[in-house]
Design a protein around this motif. Structure first.
Motif, mmCIF file in Angstrom:
data_model
loop_
_atom_site.group_PDB
_atom_site.id
_atom_site.type_symbol
_atom_site.label_atom_id
_atom_site.label_comp_id
_atom_site.label_asym_id
_atom_site.label_seq_id
_atom_site.Cartn_x
_atom_site.Cartn_y
_atom_site.Cartn_z
ATOM 1 N N VAL A 1 0.846 -1.195 0.000
ATOM 2 C CA VAL A 1 0.000 0.000 0.000
ATOM 3 C C VAL A 1 0.881 1.245 0.000
ATOM 4 O O VAL A 1 0.709 2.148 -0.826
ATOM 5 C CB VAL A 1 -0.958 0.006 1.208
ATOM 6 N N LYS A 2 1.839 1.281 0.890
ATOM 7 C CA LYS A 2 2.730 2.447 0.981
ATOM 8 C C LYS A 2 3.538 2.623 -0.300
ATOM 9 O O LYS A 2 3.766 3.748 -0.758
ATOM 10 C CB LYS A 2 3.642 2.316 2.190
ATOM 11 N N GLN A 3 3.957 1.527 -0.901
ATOM 12 C CA GLN A 3 4.742 1.601 -2.135
ATOM 13 C C GLN A 3 3.910 2.190 -3.274
ATOM 14 O O GLN A 3 4.404 2.986 -4.059
ATOM 15 C CB GLN A 3 5.262 0.222 -2.520
ATOM 16 N N ARG A 4 2.642 1.805 -3.362
ATOM 17 C CA ARG A 4 1.782 2.341 -4.421
ATOM 18 C C ARG A 4 1.620 3.854 -4.271
ATOM 19 O O ARG A 4 1.570 4.576 -5.255
ATOM 20 C CB ARG A 4 0.409 1.664 -4.406
ATOM 21 N N VAL A 5 1.574 4.327 -3.035
ATOM 22 C CA VAL A 5 1.470 5.772 -2.792
ATOM 23 C C VAL A 5 2.798 6.445 -3.119
ATOM 24 O O VAL A 5 2.843 7.452 -3.833
ATOM 25 C CB VAL A 5 1.036 6.066 -1.340
ATOM 26 N N SER A 6 3.906 5.874 -2.655
ATOM 27 C CA SER A 6 5.210 6.499 -2.895
ATOM 28 C C SER A 6 5.592 6.487 -4.372
ATOM 29 O O SER A 6 6.299 7.377 -4.846
ATOM 30 C CB SER A 6 6.305 5.839 -2.046
ATOM 31 N N ASN A 7 5.097 5.500 -5.137
ATOM 32 C CA ASN A 7 5.345 5.457 -6.576
ATOM 33 C C ASN A 7 4.514 6.489 -7.334
ATOM 34 O O ASN A 7 4.727 6.708 -8.521
ATOM 35 C CB ASN A 7 5.011 4.070 -7.150
ATOM 36 N N GLY A 8 3.536 7.063 -6.646
ATOM 37 C CA GLY A 8 2.670 8.042 -7.289
ATOM 38 C C GLY A 8 1.464 7.438 -7.973
ATOM 39 O O GLY A 8 0.732 8.133 -8.677
ATOM 40 N N ASP A 9 1.264 6.128 -7.784
ATOM 41 C CA ASP A 9 0.097 5.482 -8.378
ATOM 42 C C ASP A 9 -1.202 5.967 -7.746
ATOM 43 O O ASP A 9 -2.247 6.009 -8.403
ATOM 44 C CB ASP A 9 0.191 3.959 -8.231
ATOM 45 N N TYR A 10 -1.131 6.292 -6.467
ATOM 46 C CA TYR A 10 -2.286 6.767 -5.715
ATOM 47 C C TYR A 10 -1.844 7.940 -4.855
ATOM 48 O O TYR A 10 -0.680 8.036 -4.467
ATOM 49 C CB TYR A 10 -2.850 5.660 -4.810
#
Length: 93
Positions: A19-28
């Motif tokens: 979850v955190k990775q998806r946010v840090s990647n800018g996906d969300y």
């Protein structure tokens, strides 16, 4: 009246990292968006299964009930399936 409700959830470490990775990647934009998207995907899957059950499975069952003589014996189906799997295995070799 609010259209959202704040919740506190607990996830396994690996899921929380994703979850955190998806946010840090800018996906969300936020962790909440990731969870909402996951829930939407779950709802879509449940709807697809429900549709399949109501259409294809129900229609197949109704056809069987209308004329059981058209059904194939299970042992015949298994033999055909095993033969097809053997054929696929030979093609891969």
């Amino acid at each position: 009246m609010r259209s959202t409700q704040q919740m506190s959830i607990t996830l396994p470490v690996e899921m929380a990292k994703r979850v955190k990775q998806r946010v840090s990647n800018g996906d969300y934009a936020s962790e909440s968006e990731v969870i909402r998207e996951g829930l939407r995907a779950l709802q879509e899957r449940e709807n697809a299964v429900e549709h399949w059950l109501r259409t294809e499975v129900a229609a197949t069952y109704d056809a069987y009930k209308a004329d059981p003589t058209k059904a194939k014996p299970l042992d015949e189906v298994w033999k055909r399936l095993e033969a097809r799997m053997d054929e696929i295995d030979r093609e891969e070799d």
